[in-house]
Each structure stands twice: as structure tokens, then as C-alpha cells.
Design a protein around this motif. Sequence first.
Motif, PDB file in Angstrom:
ATOM      1  N   HIS A   1       5.769   3.661  -8.417  1.00 49.32           N
ATOM      2  CA  HIS A   1       5.355   4.196  -7.170  1.00 49.32           C
ATOM      3  C   HIS A   1       5.614   3.669  -5.792  1.00 49.32           C
ATOM      4  N   GLU A   2       6.597   2.966  -5.922  1.00 50.61           N
ATOM      5  CA  GLU A   2       7.100   2.448  -4.663  1.00 50.61           C
ATOM      6  C   GLU A   2       7.954   3.490  -3.798  1.00 50.61           C
TER       7      GLU A   2
ATOM      8  N   GLY B   1      -3.367  -1.013  -0.146  1.00 50.13           N
ATOM      9  CA  GLY B   1      -4.381  -0.748  -0.238  1.00 50.13           C
ATOM     10  C   GLY B   1      -4.412   0.363  -1.644  1.00 50.13           C
ATOM     11  N   GLU B   2      -3.543   1.165  -1.701  1.00 52.81           N
ATOM     12  CA  GLU B   2      -3.518   2.204  -2.764  1.00 52.81           C
ATOM     13  C   GLU B   2      -3.048   1.216  -4.038  1.00 52.81           C
ATOM     14  N   LEU B   3      -2.233   0.351  -3.802  1.00 50.31           N
ATOM     15  CA  LEU B   3      -1.961  -0.487  -4.860  1.00 50.31           C
ATOM     16  C   LEU B   3      -3.166  -1.100  -5.866  1.00 50.31           C
ATOM     17  N   VAL B   4      -4.236  -1.756  -4.832  1.00 49.26           N
ATOM     18  CA  VAL B   4      -5.290  -2.020  -5.314  1.00 49.26           C
ATOM     19  C   VAL B   4      -6.009  -1.216  -5.978  1.00 49.26           C
ATOM     20  N   LYS B   5      -6.297   0.241  -5.286  1.00 46.18           N
ATOM     21  CA  LYS B   5      -6.923   1.220  -6.210  1.00 46.18           C
ATOM     22  C   LYS B   5      -6.148   1.740  -7.534  1.00 46.18           C
TER      23      LYS B   5
ATOM     24  N   ALA C   1       2.985  -2.508   3.192  1.00 45.22           N
ATOM     25  CA  ALA C   1       4.047  -1.551   2.165  1.00 45.22           C
ATOM     26  C   ALA C   1       4.714  -2.700   1.381  1.00 45.22           C
ATOM     27  N   VAL C   2       4.270  -2.076  -0.129  1.00 45.02           N
ATOM     28  CA  VAL C   2       5.097  -3.069  -1.251  1.00 45.02           C
ATOM     29  C   VAL C   2       6.111  -2.074  -1.663  1.00 45.02           C
ATOM     30  N   THR C   3       7.339  -3.020  -1.809  1.00 46.84           N
ATOM     31  CA  THR C   3       8.698  -2.214  -2.197  1.00 46.84           C
ATOM     32  C   THR C   3       9.255  -3.533  -3.164  1.00 46.84           C
TER      33      THR C   3
END
Length: 119
Positions: A20-21, A26-30, A62-64
Amino acid sequence: MEDYRLGEMEQRFAQLIWAHEPIGSGELVKLCEKELGWKKSTTYTVLRRLCEKGLFQNENGAVTSLLSRAAYESAQSAAFVEHAFSGSLPKFLAAFTARRKLSQKEIDELQRLIDESRG
């Protein structure tokens, strides 16, 4: 050689990020709540651990990845050969082929890799 060993849940988490990167934290938490049943604190704890290992980064939410899925898998394979066969690829192949006959397609692919390595 870097130590990228991951537990089962860390691997599942890493697979989610790679799939998903770039992904907002926040989206990662969900996503982790839905896919892994994790609480927000668990997601951030595991993310921090994998960032410390050099696999991912979390900048401005932003997680990458810092290490691609392919590079991670390559490192895991090299670590396995190093640990189990003292780093000897021929010993690994001998053990592998003692239990399973290679197809002609696999032999051709290995020969191609060998030829490319010779330059």
C-alpha cells in the motif's frame, strides 16, 4: 550483513506496507486494525521497530519503504544460505537438488544466471 529477521506478525505488517505504500500513518493504523486486529499503539510500536531496523521510514505521517520487498527477500535468502550452508551456494543447490529434480527450464535459468555472472 544487516539483520532483517522478522517475526510472523512483523512480516505480515511489512507486506501490508509494501502493498500500500506510500501510506499515511493514520490509514496504516486503520488497515492494521482491519487486517491484523491491532490497536493504534501496536501499529506504531511495530512501525517504530521496523523503522529502527532500516526497513521503513515514517516522515511527516507518510510511511514508505527504505528496503524493497525484493531486497528484503534477497537478504533473507542470503542469510539462510550463510547460516545453513556456511555461505556455500553450491552446497545449498546440492542439498536442494538431492530432494527435488530440477526441470530443464530451471536448469536453463540457472545456466543463464551463471553466464551473466561471468560477464
